[in-house]
Design an enzyme around this catalytic site. Structure first.
Site, mmCIF file in Angstrom:
data_model
loop_
_atom_site.group_PDB
_atom_site.id
_atom_site.type_symbol
_atom_site.label_atom_id
_atom_site.label_comp_id
_atom_site.label_asym_id
_atom_site.label_seq_id
_atom_site.Cartn_x
_atom_site.Cartn_y
_atom_site.Cartn_z
ATOM 1 N N GLU A 1 2.517 0.452 -1.981
ATOM 2 C CA GLU A 1 3.365 -0.662 -1.551
ATOM 3 C C GLU A 1 2.652 -1.911 -1.027
ATOM 4 O O GLU A 1 3.122 -3.019 -1.242
ATOM 5 C CB GLU A 1 4.309 -0.165 -0.442
ATOM 6 C CG GLU A 1 5.250 0.915 -0.905
ATOM 7 C CD GLU A 1 5.999 1.533 0.262
ATOM 8 O OE1 GLU A 1 7.197 1.307 0.382
ATOM 9 O OE2 GLU A 1 5.344 2.218 1.062
ATOM 10 N N ARG B 1 11.343 -1.029 10.414
ATOM 11 C CA ARG B 1 10.089 -1.363 9.728
ATOM 12 C C ARG B 1 9.842 -2.870 9.724
ATOM 13 O O ARG B 1 8.701 -3.325 9.790
ATOM 14 C CB ARG B 1 10.140 -0.812 8.304
ATOM 15 C CG ARG B 1 8.774 -0.518 7.735
ATOM 16 C CD ARG B 1 8.920 0.357 6.520
ATOM 17 N NE ARG B 1 7.676 0.408 5.779
ATOM 18 C CZ ARG B 1 6.715 1.311 5.993
ATOM 19 N NH1 ARG B 1 6.867 2.224 6.929
ATOM 20 N NH2 ARG B 1 5.622 1.307 5.260
#
Ligand SMILES: Cc1cc2nc3c(=O)[nH]c(=O)nc-3n(C[C@H](O)[C@H](O)[C@H](O)COP(=O)(O)OP(=O)(O)OC[C@H]3O[C@@H](n4cnc5c(N)ncnc54)[C@H](O)[C@@H]3O)c2cc1C
Ligand code: FES
Ligand code: FES
Length: 1354
Positions: free
Chosen positions: A1286, A905
């Site tokens: 997020e 990520r």
């Protein structure tokens, strides 16, 4: 002593009910008594040390002398039960409930969306409630002070403040949005003067005042949707409050003080009735401490394991509370609480000329910042002095101010000056153990005498100071000749330090010498405990400089000098203004009953505010239940040579010790090819690794048992802690990843400039307010278990327990009612803890509960990965970045956990918003001997992009151009390909960028900032504007699925179950909205009880901002199925009601229960080919922040934040804006405040709110505006919405870059230009040192490697 070994009966009231306790153990605090004995579980445990406010209650006492009742807030975790004799305690349950009537405070916090996970809410409610009992019409400053000691990890505080603001006398404009008020009344500043600047929130906001806005617009009110409607609120009616129990008044009036004695398992506490008795007791038991506010004794017992066989609590001794005034000053009783001292001084001050109250003023100022209100309400003056903390805020001022003590012992009374010889060492004074401080003399200042106090703390409020000082100078009348000067510092050594300065006359030359004396006398060796050596030393100089500025001003005012003076330093601004939230209306044709798109309150907000909401540890004890406490490793890398449980097993209440040998099934949790042992057997690889667990009848006994287990070790060589050490030893978890587009190496050869840099990002503790909690209950047959766990992933818990116990998954049901915050921290580590707890339950055949203490939780469970980012960037003179090569090292800790996914990520987000044609990224997860790190909101993205943005900033600094221009130049434009060759349109990103610039009035304010900086030498402002492009969904396709189960009952009520766990993010509220829309019924008919594996199996984690997308579609699917099934009955009776259709369907044997399923996108990433579609879509956002920085101390304030976010069409704007505000504040914490510190041997020092500072209400941007991008649609998610949990966390870095901008302005004054290093978090220490002021430059940094640092730089 009245009662021999039996002990006296304790009598007090709780919520109007009399409580008589015949066995009050002096070690029992009110919190455990409330929760465990009375089952009043609304009051929460968050830290146990007075640092979080979750346990706030109101204590009321009758004062016979004045015939008044006083009310004060207090932390129940530090309130010894036995001290409550004669008191009335009010808990959150006592002020209102859904069964009777909810209190306006409860209602307003809930309806203003101030409750997300709700774990902090009862504490917030009680702090606010107490304030209103004392001040029914408070001002904003009263509110922020009252809430300063209450931490919230979810909301970012603004909605709580906005809810409380509705009680204010003067409304601080512009509630135009959240509450619907306008700024007509003006605001008072702290001195009570009408405010000029801040009374309209819009004065700074794009220049349009809400007054004008209201006047200028003829648009109907409909065009201005609000977060809540203040008009709906019930008014506060003080006559409705509980009355103080008359019985307690009679008790107090009887004035027949009796000695009381309370015996516990290990300690006895005596309450002497008179001074004579106290003196006699203390002289015969000199080692027995005097228990006053318990804010020092309590934490010592709890956290340091101190045991006092006898303690003496002199709270009935009236002489300790006497206040007497003399011609020279005032004697204050040593037993007065710090709040009382403050209000006494505040009352006295106006009665005397200003010149006499210099010391009063300095003390009032320090008392305003010392601890929290809850602490000040109980901590005493005598206790603070006698605790002799090295960084006490009062002692330096009292000592500098020539105060003295009246002390009594069996030898008589004496007066002892508080001067340089008084404080001997940490916790020690010159007083003898049998001495009792009766009172403290605070003298009046004389003409020509000035006293000042300064402090700098890691957080502005509710935080011990890093350095604190009291300074006094006395001039010969009418001259600058100094007669006497005294300067004391706290935080510079093991005790309060004094400084011998000979400063006569008071001029530049002599002061110049004084700095050298400071440097010499307050030298700190580089390994000094507490670290921050250069910073602490520079603060002493800065404070003296500030003192000098103030004294010169005074001398000038008195016409003693006529010199041209440098600028007067004003304190940083602090008044929070009303915030603005802009979001879209629902379409005009939307049915009124359809709640989708409307700001619906979190469905449990009210029960969270009344304390009725049930969290895991609120579940009542079952018969025979045991409590589990863990034994953890104290070595970072060692062989286990022995585990001796014999002593533990002898202790009262201890039932058993669970080791790895007891595990019937799999002893490890396997992840990505690595095994993590549940309980270590032969070797340990970090401090905090779990070794065994003690189960006992109570949590106290279990903890004592765990402390008694003896582990022996043999150290293994070469522990690895830092990224550098991991690189040196090639200690990595595989696979490491690389991604590349274009030809980076070749491009570097052809660009105008190449620059290399690096930035280090510290880790972050989740600090969910509810610590890890679980209860495993054996059903009693067929090895079935019910696991009640605070987790984001019930299926993982179910599977892990089944594997550990060697049973099929169908024997384990995991239930999650709600979670008190998680942020990624309640996944992997929780499953390991649940496995251990289940083994204990299996072995003992009893229910076993495990709730971690805050310190244990922080030690064991890891957090966000610290990352070291190194970059090389090639760019043209016009600002175009042509190539970048970035290497990331993430400190994974001792176990792989999810670190390899995090590596992916990090690399997938390294382009952020920029089209860098030649881009290469490499990332490795370092295997170290620290507790393993895990998922945390943003999952690597906040670290990844931070490095990139830092690189972009460096490019701007090299070119001498504004950073926003470089950002704009390099942003994706038009349909583009990412570095993993995925095509997307950045149109909405660019719209957010433009809108943010407009809404924040960026260019005008940028000019204003530059102007400010030209005029201000020691304070600088900085601004930044930062974008984010955040990929939503899991790149592992199988995780993109969800299921739901919907039942319609015969009465028409509907029960929805889905796979998402409610952790404050409002997923249940949104699912209710989905069901309401699809079934065409009001929200009130729909209920969500819990998430459980026996209703919806094989769920995916509530993570990756994908919960609503996935579960929403599943709920929609189930509801549509049901709605279609009802179609025939609806057609038969189109005029019928929902209930009639349901009844008819039942009679017609139509199934009223349906499952729903969502097969999400088949995302993938091919790392071989370096291409893929790892995300479903992007959420975009842009944030602009402005800060003001005090360059002398590094202290800063965020003046204003504007965020524009593209979240498509929000399903629930209040929930989504709550996520935005909360995530931003968590990001602000990550990048500017929160610092994990490890010892050189790998021990986490920062294990509680005292050492680890998450943002408090004092850190909220003074003006905080959130705008949801209008006209945005997203075909990839439910109702065209986007995931939002997020993404915005990263935008907190905008504060970091604004600080960096301000630092750059400061550096340019010293002729320093170009890129400079500033690691994250940009704490006051880092910002101050980076400013390179003349003071910091006086301090030579110790050469790295020449000493053993106090803390590791991981
Ligand atoms: C969360 C938290 C935050 C805090 N923040 C700050 C801060 O920012 N700045 C700061 O300066 N302090 C801070 N403190 C410390 C706090 O101010 C002190 O712990 C407190 O003042 C001690 O007073 P007490 O009445 O609670 O003492 P107790 O804990 O009851 O007693 C402490 C010691 O003092 C002795 N003692 C008490 N009274 C007398 C007396 N009359 N005569 C002789 N000995 C006596 C006792 O024997 C004992 O050894 C904080 C504490 C906590 C828990
Ligand atoms: S639990 Fe009492 S203050 Fe944190
Ligand atoms: S709502 Fe405040 S901690 Fe969760």
């Amino acid at each position: 002593m009245s009662s021999g070994n039996r002990g006296d009966a304790l009598c007090f009231f709780i919520n109007g009910n009399k409580v008589t306790e015949n066995h009050a153990d002096p070690e029992t605090m009110l919190l455990s008594f409330l929760r465990e004995k009375l089952r009043l579980t609304g009051t929460k445990y968050g830290c146990g040390g007075g640092g979080c406010g979750a346990c706030t209650v109101m204590v009321s006492r009758y004062q016979p002398a004045t015939k008044t009742i006083i009310h004060y807030s207090a932390n129940a975790c530090l309130l010894p039960l036995c001290q409550l004799h004669g008191a009335a305690v009010t808990t959150v349950e006592g002020i209102g409930s859904t069964k009777t009537r909810i209190h306006p405070v409860q209602e307003q916090i809930a309806k203003a969306h101030g409750s997300q996970c709700g774990f902090c809410t009862p504490g917030m409610v009680m702090s606010m409630y107490t304030l209103l009992r004392n001040t029914p019409r408070p001002c904003m400053d009263d509110i922020t002070q009252a809430l300063a000691g209450n931490l919230c990890r979810c909301t970012g505080y603004l909605p709580i403040v906005d809810g409380c603001r509705t009680f204010c006398q003067e409304t601080n404009c512009c509630q135009a949005n959240r509450a619907g008020d306008c700024c007509l009344d003006g605001e008072k500043n702290t001195e009570g003067e009408p405010k000029q600047e801040t009374n309209c929130c819009q004065a700074n906001r794009a220049g349009d005042c809400c007054l004008n806005a209201e006047k200028d617009t003829d648009e109907p009110e409909q065009d201005n949707p609000r977060m809540f409607d203040k008009d709906e609120f019930v008014q506060l009616d003080p006559t409705q409050e509980l009355i103080f129990p008359p019985e307690l008044i009679l008790m107090a009036e009887a004035r027949n003080p009796q000695t009381l004695t309370f015996h516990g398992e290990r300690m006895t506490c005596v309450f002497p009735a008179s001074l004579e008795e106290l003196v006699q007791l203390k002289s015969s038991n000199p080692k027995a401490p005097l228990l006053m506010g318990n804010t020092n004794i309590g934490p010592d017992i709890k956290f340091k394991g101190v045991v006092h066989p006898l303690i003496i609590s002199p709270t009935s001794v009236m002489e300790l509370y006497e206040v007497t005034q003399t011609a020279q000053g005032v004697w204050l009783g040593a037993g007065c609480s710090l709040s009382e001292v403050r209000s006494l001084l505040e009352k006295l001050r106006p009665q005397f000329p200003e010149e006499k109250t210099e010391l009063f003023t300095a003390l009032i100022q320090q008392l305003g910042n010392l601890g929290s209100q809850q602490i000040r309400n109980v901590a005493t003056l005598g206790g603070n002095i006698m605790s002799a903390y090295p960084n006490s805020d009062l002692n330096p001022v009292l000592a500098a101010g020539n105060c003295k003590l009246s002390v009594i012992s069996s030898g008589g009374r004496q007066e002892i000056p508080l001067h340089q010889d008084f404080f001997v060492s940490f916790g020690k004074t010159v007083l003898k153990p049998e001495d009792i401080v009766l009172s403290v003399f605070i003298p009046f200042s004389r003409k020509g005498e000035f006293v000042r106090a300064f402090r700098q703390a890691p957080r502005k409020e509710s935080s011990f100071a890093t350095v604190t000082t009291g300074m006094r100078v006395f001039f010969t009348e009418g001259s600058r000749v100094v007669q006497d000067v005294s300067i004391y510092f706290g935080g510079m050594g093991s005790t309060t330090d004094s400084l011998c300065l000979s400063l006569r006359p008071w001029d530049d030359e002599v002061l110049g010498q004084a700095y050298d004396v400071l440097l010499d006398e307050l030298f700190l060796p580089p390994s000094t405990p507490g670290g921050k050596v250069e910073f602490r030393r520079s603060l002493t100089l800065s404070f003296l400089f500030k003192f000098n500025l103030e004294i010169l001003q005074k001398l000038r005012e008195m016409n003693v000098i006529t010199d041209q003076l440098p600028e007067k330093m004003q304190p940083l601004p602090r008044e929070i203004q009303s915030s603005l939230q802009e979001f879209q209306h629902v379409p005009k044709d939307q049915n009124n009953q359809d709640p989708v798109g409307r700001p619906i309150m979190h469905r449990s907000a009210i029960s969270q505010a009344t304390g009725e909401a049930v969290y895991c540890d609120d579940i009542p004890r079952t018969d025979g239940e045991l409590f589990l406490a863990l034994v953890t490793s104290s070595r970072a890398h060692a062989k286990i040579t022995g585990m001796d449980m014999s002593e533990a097993l002898q202790l009262p209440g201890v039932f058993d010790v669970i080791t790895a040998k007891d595990i019937p099934g799999k002893k490890v949790q396997a992840m990505f090819g690595y095994d993590e042992e549940l309980l270590a057997e032969t070797e340990v690889s970090c401090i905090g690794q779990m070794l065994c667990a003690v189960v006992a009848d109570t949590r106290v006994h279990a903890r004592r048992g765990a402390a008694a287990v003896k582990i022996s070790y043999e150290d293994l060589p070469g522990p690895v802690f830092t990224a550098e050490e991991a690189i040196e030893k090639s200690s990595f978890f595989e696979p490491q990843r690389m991604i590349q587009i274009g030809n980076v190496t070749e491009t570097f050869k052809s660009v105008d400039n190449v620059h290399e840099g690096e930035v280090r990002l510290g880790g972050q503790e989740h600090f969910y307010m509810e610590t890890q909690s679980m209860l495993v209950v054996p059903v009693g047959e067929e090895t079935e278990f019910n696991a009640y766990v605070s987790t984001q992933w019930p299926t993982l818990i179910q599977d892990a327990i089944a594997e550990t116990l060697g049973i099929p998954s169908n024997r384990v049901t995991c239930h999650v009612k709600r979670i008190g915050g998680a942020f990624g921290g309640k996944l992997i580590k929780t499953s390991i803890l649940a496995c251990i707890t289940s083994v204990a339950s299996w072995k003992t055949n009893r229910a076993v509960r495990c709730v971690l203490e805050r310190g244990e939780d922080m030690l064991i469970t890891g957090g966000r990965h610290p990352v070291l980012g190194k970059y090389k960037v090639g760019f043209m003179n016009d600002g175009r970045i042509m190539a970048a090569d970035i290497q990331y090292y993430a400190n994974a800790g001792n176990a792989v956990d999810e670190s390899v996914l995090l590596v992916d990520r990090i690399l997938l987000h390294m382009d952020n918003a920029y089209n860098i044609p030649n881009l290469r990224g490499r990332c490795a997860a370092c295997r170290t001997n620290l507790p393993s790190n895990t998922a945390f909101r943003g999952f690597g993205v906040p670290q990844s992009i931070m490095v990139v943005e830092n690189m972009v900033n460096d490019v701007a600094a090299v070119l001498g151009r504004p950073a926003d221009q470089i950002r704009e130049t390099n942003m994706y434009k038009g349909v583009s390909l990412t570095h993993y060759k995925f095509e997307f349109s950045p149109e909405n990103l660019l719209r957010c960028w433009e809108e943010c610039k407009t809404k924040s009035d960026y260019s005008n304010r940028r000019q204003a900032v530059d102007q400010f900086n030209q005029q201000s030498c020691w304070k600088k402002r900085g601004m930044s504007i930062i974008p984010i492009k955040y990929g939503i969904a899991f790149s592992d396709a199988f995780l993109n699925q969800a299921a739901a189960l919907v039942h319609i009952y015969k009465d028409g009520s509907v029960l929805v179950t889905h796979g998402g766990a409610e952790m404050g993010q409002g997923i249940h509220t949104k699912m209710q909205q989905v069901a309401s829309r699809e079934l065409h019924i009001p929200l009130s008919k729909i209920h969500i009880s819990e998430t459980s594996t026996n209703t919806v199996p094989n769920t995916c984690p509530s993570a990756a901002s994908f919960g609503t997308d996935a579960n929403g579609m599943a709920v929609k699917d189930a509801c549509q199925t049901l709605y279609q099934r009802l179609e025939p009955v609806r057609q038969k009776n189109p005029e019928g009601s929902w209930e009639s259709w349901v009844q008819a369907a039942f009679l017609e044997k139509i199934s009223l229960s349906a499952t729903g399923f969502y097969k999400g996108p088949d995302l993938y990433m091919d790392w071989e080919k370096m291409e893929g579609q790892p995300y479903s879509y992007y959420t975009f956002g842009v944030c602009c922040c402005e800060v003001e920085l005090d360059c002398l101390t590094g202290d800063f304030r965020t003046l204003r934040t504007d965020i524009v976010v593209d979240i498509g069409r929000s399903v629930n704007p209040s929930v989504d804006i709550g996520q935005i505000e909360g995530a931003f504040m968590q990001g602000l914490g990550l990048y500017t405040l929160e610092e994990l510190k490890f010892s050189p041997s790998g021990l986490l020092y920062t294990r509680g709110p005292s050492q680890y500072k998450i943002p408090g209400v004092c850190d909220v941007p003074l003006c905080f505006n959130v705008y949801l991008l209008s006209d945005s649609h997203n075909p990839n998610a439910i109702y065209s919405s986007k995931g939002i949990g997020e993404p915005v966390l990263f935008l907190g870095s905008s504060v970091f870059f604004a600080i960096k901008d301000a630092v750059a302005a400061a550096r340019s004054e010293s002729g320093l230009t170009g890129p400079f290093p500033l690691d994250s978090p940009a704490t006051a220490e880092r910002a101050c040192l980076a400013c390179a002021s003349p003071f910091t430059q006086k301090i030579a940094a110790d050469k790295p490697g020449s000493f053993k640092p106090w803390a590791l730089n991981i």
